[in-house]
Design an enzyme around this catalytic site. Sequence first.
Site, mmCIF file in Angstrom:
data_model
loop_
_atom_site.group_PDB
_atom_site.id
_atom_site.type_symbol
_atom_site.label_atom_id
_atom_site.label_comp_id
_atom_site.label_asym_id
_atom_site.label_seq_id
_atom_site.Cartn_x
_atom_site.Cartn_y
_atom_site.Cartn_z
ATOM 1 N N HIS A 1 0.414 10.000 -28.129
ATOM 2 C CA HIS A 1 0.061 8.672 -27.623
ATOM 3 C C HIS A 1 -0.585 7.820 -28.709
ATOM 4 O O HIS A 1 -0.413 6.595 -28.732
ATOM 5 C CB HIS A 1 -0.862 8.799 -26.416
ATOM 6 C CG HIS A 1 -0.174 9.320 -25.194
ATOM 7 N ND1 HIS A 1 -0.863 9.712 -24.062
ATOM 8 C CD2 HIS A 1 1.138 9.502 -24.913
ATOM 9 C CE1 HIS A 1 0.001 10.126 -23.145
ATOM 10 N NE2 HIS A 1 1.221 10.009 -23.639
ATOM 11 N N GLU B 1 -4.326 16.692 -11.113
ATOM 12 C CA GLU B 1 -4.938 17.005 -12.405
ATOM 13 C C GLU B 1 -6.456 17.149 -12.286
ATOM 14 O O GLU B 1 -7.223 16.612 -13.082
ATOM 15 C CB GLU B 1 -4.584 15.924 -13.441
ATOM 16 C CG GLU B 1 -4.390 16.467 -14.848
ATOM 17 C CD GLU B 1 -3.770 15.454 -15.789
ATOM 18 O OE1 GLU B 1 -4.408 14.434 -16.072
ATOM 19 O OE2 GLU B 1 -2.634 15.698 -16.225
ATOM 20 N N ARG C 1 0.804 -1.227 0.000
ATOM 21 C CA ARG C 1 0.000 0.000 0.000
ATOM 22 C C ARG C 1 0.837 1.277 0.000
ATOM 23 O O ARG C 1 0.384 2.325 0.454
ATOM 24 C CB ARG C 1 -0.985 0.000 1.172
ATOM 25 C CG ARG C 1 -2.050 -1.091 1.054
ATOM 26 C CD ARG C 1 -3.142 -0.921 2.096
ATOM 27 N NE ARG C 1 -4.205 -1.881 1.863
ATOM 28 C CZ ARG C 1 -4.227 -3.118 2.359
ATOM 29 N NH1 ARG C 1 -3.217 -3.536 3.115
ATOM 30 N NH2 ARG C 1 -5.229 -3.921 2.101
ATOM 31 N N ARG D 1 -2.952 21.223 -14.680
ATOM 32 C CA ARG D 1 -1.875 20.286 -14.996
ATOM 33 C C ARG D 1 -2.020 19.701 -16.396
ATOM 34 O O ARG D 1 -1.053 19.223 -16.990
ATOM 35 C CB ARG D 1 -1.824 19.171 -13.944
ATOM 36 C CG ARG D 1 -0.635 18.249 -14.126
ATOM 37 C CD ARG D 1 -0.345 17.393 -12.910
ATOM 38 N NE ARG D 1 0.768 16.496 -13.164
ATOM 39 C CZ ARG D 1 1.371 15.769 -12.232
ATOM 40 N NH1 ARG D 1 0.969 15.849 -10.976
ATOM 41 N NH2 ARG D 1 2.383 14.982 -12.541
ATOM 42 N N LYS E 1 7.736 22.695 -14.348
ATOM 43 C CA LYS E 1 6.846 21.584 -14.047
ATOM 44 C C LYS E 1 6.432 21.607 -12.583
ATOM 45 O O LYS E 1 5.266 21.343 -12.255
ATOM 46 C CB LYS E 1 7.491 20.242 -14.395
ATOM 47 C CG LYS E 1 6.533 19.088 -14.126
ATOM 48 C CD LYS E 1 6.849 17.821 -14.835
ATOM 49 C CE LYS E 1 5.712 16.815 -14.654
ATOM 50 N NZ LYS E 1 5.989 15.523 -15.309
ATOM 51 N N HIS F 1 9.375 8.352 -26.964
ATOM 52 C CA HIS F 1 8.289 9.202 -26.486
ATOM 53 C C HIS F 1 8.475 10.655 -26.928
ATOM 54 O O HIS F 1 7.532 11.299 -27.405
ATOM 55 C CB HIS F 1 8.195 9.126 -24.962
ATOM 56 C CG HIS F 1 7.125 10.011 -24.395
ATOM 57 N ND1 HIS F 1 5.785 9.833 -24.666
ATOM 58 C CD2 HIS F 1 7.197 11.111 -23.583
ATOM 59 C CE1 HIS F 1 5.076 10.768 -24.044
ATOM 60 N NE2 HIS F 1 5.912 11.550 -23.391
ATOM 61 N N GLU G 1 10.283 17.619 -24.760
ATOM 62 C CA GLU G 1 9.600 18.076 -23.559
ATOM 63 C C GLU G 1 10.128 19.441 -23.110
ATOM 64 O O GLU G 1 9.391 20.242 -22.539
ATOM 65 C CB GLU G 1 9.754 17.049 -22.435
ATOM 66 C CG GLU G 1 9.089 15.705 -22.705
ATOM 67 C CD GLU G 1 7.567 15.739 -22.553
ATOM 68 O OE1 GLU G 1 7.019 16.808 -22.206
ATOM 69 O OE2 GLU G 1 6.935 14.698 -22.796
ATOM 70 N N ASN H 1 0.163 18.247 -21.104
ATOM 71 C CA ASN H 1 -0.124 17.241 -22.122
ATOM 72 C C ASN H 1 -0.143 17.825 -23.534
ATOM 73 O O ASN H 1 -0.641 17.176 -24.466
ATOM 74 C CB ASN H 1 -1.473 16.567 -21.832
ATOM 75 C CG ASN H 1 -1.420 15.702 -20.593
ATOM 76 O OD1 ASN H 1 -0.479 14.952 -20.389
ATOM 77 N ND2 ASN H 1 -2.438 15.817 -19.745
ATOM 78 N N LYS I 1 3.555 11.063 -11.303
ATOM 79 C CA LYS I 1 2.794 10.153 -12.161
ATOM 80 C C LYS I 1 3.581 8.861 -12.356
ATOM 81 O O LYS I 1 4.744 8.882 -12.756
ATOM 82 C CB LYS I 1 2.501 10.788 -13.520
ATOM 83 C CG LYS I 1 1.376 11.796 -13.491
ATOM 84 C CD LYS I 1 0.993 12.223 -14.895
ATOM 85 C CE LYS I 1 -0.205 13.149 -14.880
ATOM 86 N NZ LYS I 1 -0.604 13.544 -16.256
ATOM 87 N N HIS J 1 0.403 15.628 -26.554
ATOM 88 C CA HIS J 1 0.410 14.235 -26.119
ATOM 89 C C HIS J 1 -0.788 13.418 -26.615
ATOM 90 O O HIS J 1 -0.689 12.204 -26.730
ATOM 91 C CB HIS J 1 0.498 14.165 -24.590
ATOM 92 C CG HIS J 1 1.867 14.449 -24.052
ATOM 93 N ND1 HIS J 1 2.541 15.621 -24.317
ATOM 94 C CD2 HIS J 1 2.701 13.711 -23.272
ATOM 95 C CE1 HIS J 1 3.719 15.597 -23.713
ATOM 96 N NE2 HIS J 1 3.842 14.453 -23.081
#
Length: 364
Positions: free
Chosen positions: A253, A237, A121, A242, A227, A266, A185, A246, A143, A249
């Site tokens: 993706h 988000e 956990r 936030r 960032k 990427h 980026e 993206n 993330k 993106h």
Amino acid sequence: METVRVNLGSRSYDIALTHGATANLGAFVRAALPKTSSVLVVGDSNSWPHAESIQATLTRAGLRAGSAVVPAGEASKCLERLAGLYDALYELAADRSTAVVAVGGGVIGDLAGFAAATYNRGLPLVMVPTTLLSMVDSSVGGKTGINHPKGKNLIGSFHQPAGVWIDLAFLNTLPAREFISGLAEVVKYGVILDAAFFAYLESNSHAVRTRDPGALLRVVTRSCRLKADVVEQDEYERTGLRAVLNYGHTFAHAFETCGGYGTLLHGEAVSIGMECAAQLARKLGLIGDEFVSRQTKLLDALGLPTAPPTRWPADDLIAVMRRDKKAVGGQMRFILPTRLGEVKLFDDVPEPLVRTVLESAVSR
């Protein structure tokens, strides 16, 4: 050592920027996690020389250090490799006084970070990024996750690190394609948040591309600060702020998914995605030709691609985009520029216009 502070209340942490000072990592971990007695150092076949050195450093600092290595590449962000990290943690007898130390690029940070977020956990996490992309993006912000065959990063969790250790000397041995990929980026931060930073990149593209130490320190430090500013205001988000991170993106993706993970790095996909997003914004009348021209010229100057390498069918790309994490009810949503240094979220973009942009991109 330069330090960027990420202020998140009880989850606040430091990003340490150094050059050739990884011997000090043990003290950094001890300071960030005073109750930690053991660590699992996770790397891949590319970052393993760094990971081995870091494991030895942490052992000398008095920590019981185990290790786990996975194959390099996006394909390792999968359930099978995640289960392997759970096995390694079990063999280490990991408990709440055990930290996971992720040494590598974005794949390792996402995979090891998700293992830390979910084993027992939640275990503490220390990020040691070894690629430019992971230094300026994926190691900061919490993330974590793995891919699903139907989409990138569909399984994941927010799990902030206890600290991020950036040694810019790692970039000396980074392959050229990996280094250039990370610059996408960096450009993104200029487009979405900081027009002056974008102008700096335009004026210093040669120094950045040739890895001038001074230019790299400025670029990485500024990227991390930008960032961190966003993460501090919208950690999970929820407010939409936030989401600006993206930019490009949604397209990226789709290219990564349709091409099979690994066809495009990427950052390469993000570069192409930013080009598509700018073209879409121009068609919507949000920006003019000058914006598109400046972005394209900077991407070209840094050696980044602006068109897909394969003519993937627009129908396939759109099908993936409808299932992107940012989509709502199958409705595509896009982060689009309104001027240099500012972007906004749009959820009412006509699909035929998106199709036109995709068809134009894959035909170039």
